[in-house]
Design a protein around this motif. Sequence first.
Motif, short mmCIF file in Angstrom:
data_model
loop_
_atom_site.label_atom_id
_atom_site.label_comp_id
_atom_site.label_asym_id
_atom_site.label_seq_id
_atom_site.Cartn_x
_atom_site.Cartn_y
_atom_site.Cartn_z
N UNK A 19 0.85 -1.19 0.00
CA UNK A 19 0.00 0.00 0.00
C UNK A 19 0.89 1.24 0.00
N UNK A 20 0.60 2.18 -0.89
CA UNK A 20 1.34 3.44 -0.94
C UNK A 20 0.65 4.44 -0.02
N UNK A 21 1.31 4.81 1.06
CA UNK A 21 0.71 5.71 2.04
C UNK A 21 1.17 7.16 1.87
N UNK A 47 3.67 -2.72 3.67
CA UNK A 47 3.65 -4.03 3.04
C UNK A 47 3.06 -5.04 4.02
N UNK A 48 1.96 -5.67 3.64
CA UNK A 48 1.33 -6.71 4.46
C UNK A 48 1.75 -8.07 3.91
N UNK A 49 2.29 -8.90 4.80
CA UNK A 49 2.83 -10.20 4.39
C UNK A 49 2.17 -11.31 5.21
N UNK A 90 0.59 -13.05 10.11
CA UNK A 90 0.38 -11.88 9.26
C UNK A 90 1.03 -10.68 9.95
N UNK A 91 1.83 -9.96 9.17
CA UNK A 91 2.48 -8.78 9.75
C UNK A 91 2.57 -7.68 8.71
N UNK A 92 2.77 -6.46 9.23
CA UNK A 92 2.89 -5.28 8.36
C UNK A 92 4.29 -4.69 8.53
N UNK A 93 4.95 -4.47 7.43
CA UNK A 93 6.25 -3.79 7.43
C UNK A 93 6.05 -2.40 6.85
#
Length: 434
Positions: free
Chosen positions: A6-8, A15-17, A104-107
């Motif tokens: 996702x471009x914030x 980035x959700x992985x 699930x994690x967000x970088x």
Amino acid sequence: MQVSVETTSNIERRMTIGVPASEVDEAVESRLRETAGQVRLNGFRPGKVPLKVVKRRFGAGIRQEVVSEVMRDRYMKALEEQEINPAGYPSFEPKTMEEGKDLEFVATFEVLPEIEIGDLSKITVQKPNAEVTDKDVEKMIDNLRRQHADHKEVKRKSKNKDVLTMDFTGYIDGEAFEGGSAEDHQLTLGDGQMIPGFESGIKGARAGEEHEIEVTFPEDYQNEELAGKPATFKINVKKVEEPILPELTPEFFEKFGVNAEDEESFRAEVRNNMERELKQAVNNKVKNDVVEGLLEVNEFDIPQALTDQEIDRLRQDAVQRFGGQMDPQQLPAELFTEQAQRRVKTGLLFQELIRQNELKADSDKVDEKIQEIASTYEQPDEVIAHFNGDPQQKAQVENVVLEDAVVDFVLDQAKVTTKKMKYEEAVQAGQQQG
């Protein structure tokens, strides 16, 4: 592995992985077995601790450790997969990490900005046009002699180059002002150390005399509270000394690292040094004008991560420069933020100009730069051999030459004018800008 980006903002990405539970659980199980074979617990023989005991005692910590490793590993793979070039380190935020559930994690991280180089023809550069004259050389040698002069107390009227020892107090509207007083202050007449009117007001004073002079602080004086204000100084001249200049002998020349047998050779070496200094000052002035112009015609966001890294470098430099023992992190970041942002933005612009125009460090110019550096040493051949034999040192020279190539590229398109200057003016302009 599931990845979504996702471009914030212009330079921030989220980035959700997703990682299958089986991969994480298998890695945790493997780490538990490894720990069971190494851990020592009371009541159990080494290597014989039951897996369920290890899991109960260390399971949570091991899972946290494994999840951290998995997040770092999958993040790096996702960057490669998505062809993303990050700027700095990410922050990780796990959404789910329970046993038996998919991880699930967000970088969150920054990327290098996309730079569209602006109109280089709008950049204006003023190049100093100066030369080293015989008068400049004479003045430089006179300054060098005065640095090593002896002083003899005299009873006559003071004149230029005499050193006056004095007490003084400054008044504005009849009140002494902060920073306007000194005791046993030494002033060399004619050096322009004080505000306009001060030195001329006491020129000709004798030891033991008291003087009162009227001056006005310059409009651009650094202390805004005093700028433009009239002031009165009461001065007590305590001593007048004239300088006794040393003779121009080989022993004197050696004090400046010059191996010369006569005055003519010494003057030639001084002139060479001054010409090198002048060339560097002109280059500094021109490069700074180019940088200023690039910053004016190019607007883009810069990653905070790169700014923070540059702030840390500036902190380190500050501590080393002043010889302190303090922790660089104790210095407030705000002291360096503006300079760091300028450096980062300049670096990104130079990199983009190099990439877009396929600029290279010309090998002949690299050799020329090394020879120029070596010429300032007693054994230039040894210095040249050192640079050519040390890839890291040579790479630094190549970077300098590559930066020069960027400056030359911009100059070809910029509006360049020349301004006639005296040697000292040109050197001062280069020092202010470099």
